[in-house]
Design a protein around this motif. Sequence first.
Motif, short mmCIF file in Angstrom:
data_model
loop_
_atom_site.label_atom_id
_atom_site.label_comp_id
_atom_site.label_asym_id
_atom_site.label_seq_id
_atom_site.Cartn_x
_atom_site.Cartn_y
_atom_site.Cartn_z
N SER A 139 0.80 -1.22 0.00
CA SER A 139 0.00 0.00 0.00
C SER A 139 0.84 1.27 0.00
CB SER A 139 -0.95 0.01 1.20
OG SER A 139 -0.21 -0.04 2.42
N SER A 140 2.06 1.20 0.53
CA SER A 140 2.90 2.39 0.62
C SER A 140 4.35 1.98 0.88
CB SER A 140 2.42 3.31 1.77
OG SER A 140 2.54 2.65 3.02
N ALA A 200 -2.41 -5.96 0.84
CA ALA A 200 -2.16 -5.19 2.06
C ALA A 200 -3.37 -5.35 2.97
CB ALA A 200 -1.91 -3.71 1.76
N ASP A 201 -3.22 -4.90 4.22
CA ASP A 201 -4.35 -4.97 5.16
C ASP A 201 -5.11 -3.66 5.21
OD1 ASP A 201 -2.54 -3.36 6.45
OD2 ASP A 201 -2.47 -4.53 8.31
N ARG A 202 -4.96 -2.84 4.18
CA ARG A 202 -5.65 -1.55 4.08
C ARG A 202 -5.96 -1.25 2.63
NH1 ARG A 202 -1.00 1.26 7.14
NH2 ARG A 202 -1.09 -0.84 8.03
N ASP A 203 -6.66 -0.16 2.38
CA ASP A 203 -7.10 0.19 1.03
C ASP A 203 -5.92 0.31 0.07
OD1 ASP A 203 -9.40 1.24 -0.73
OD2 ASP A 203 -7.85 2.78 -0.92
N GLU A 229 -7.26 -6.95 -0.27
CA GLU A 229 -7.12 -6.44 1.09
C GLU A 229 -7.39 -7.58 2.06
OE1 GLU A 229 -9.05 -2.98 4.01
OE2 GLU A 229 -9.30 -2.84 1.82
N ASP A 270 -5.60 -9.63 5.93
CA ASP A 270 -4.68 -9.56 7.05
C ASP A 270 -3.83 -10.83 7.07
OD1 ASP A 270 -3.30 -9.25 9.39
OD2 ASP A 270 -5.06 -9.08 10.69
N THR A 278 4.84 -5.23 10.46
CA THR A 278 4.27 -4.23 11.37
C THR A 278 5.11 -4.19 12.64
OG1 THR A 278 2.21 -3.50 12.40
CG2 THR A 278 2.70 -5.84 12.54
N GLU A 306 5.72 5.07 6.61
CA GLU A 306 4.72 5.21 7.67
C GLU A 306 5.03 4.34 8.89
OE1 GLU A 306 1.02 4.21 5.85
OE2 GLU A 306 1.01 5.95 4.51
N ASN A 309 3.00 4.39 12.42
CA ASN A 309 2.19 3.21 12.76
C ASN A 309 2.64 2.58 14.07
OD1 ASN A 309 0.74 3.58 10.41
ND2 ASN A 309 1.95 2.12 9.23
#
Length: 266
Positions: free
Chosen positions: A19-20, A41-44, A64, A66, A94, A192, A196
Amino acid sequence: MSKNKVEKLRGFTVVTGASSGIGLELAKLAAKDGCDMLLVADRDLFGAQTEVSNSGASSVATLECDLATESGVEQLMDAIGNRPVDNLIANAGTSEGGAFLDHEWGQIAHTIHTNITGTASLIYRVGRAMRDRNAGRILVTGSIVGDMPGPYNLIYNSTKAFIDDFCVGLATELKDTDVVISCLLPGVTDTEFFENADMDDDTMVGQTNMKADPAKVAKDGYEALLDGETKLVSGLMNKVQYFFADILPAGIVSRMHERMAKPDRS
């Protein structure tokens, strides 16, 4: 250790943590080579999908989920289906900053399951198919902190110690095949991650203006994958830091890490 050097990636490429940051930059590099992409990813992923599409990918799908959960890994394998994965870029990870005993166990377990369990499970499933075909390339994002005892980011450092060693060991097991295993070891990178992990405002490492450009870090890792390098530390100063972390007493390295990662409020 290096083998099976290629000029560019080809075929179906799966990128996790896309995602980024480093994951997105790696996906854009694969897109420039014309790969068919699956971003995870676990996000948009809408913004990432747009950037990767604009970078030249043949096609870009997203998922998307987890990867800290068994169901998330199953979702990804279902999305892959019977399609052979030519390249896997396992970048999902993470962390949470602060003292180990101050966190809820659920937070700690989520980091372990994301960084270790989900990563190893995905590599196991995709890697077996690559071994059976005797073809494929896997790039995993480790970290130079895998060689550093990590007070105030203890679980992250410890999970990266597993990943760094795991990749070298797996590469050795596969040395007589045409499957490539590469591990990218970044240092402090402008992503990020620190926000995070709640480390951006009150830690020395979070506040430093010496963070590496994620595009440069991704380029280093991508070139290592193309060259078939087993392990690549990105950045000259990170190479120096990694070297001294390996030769200095662990207690000294731990105190140095504490100075960088301990929140001002602690």
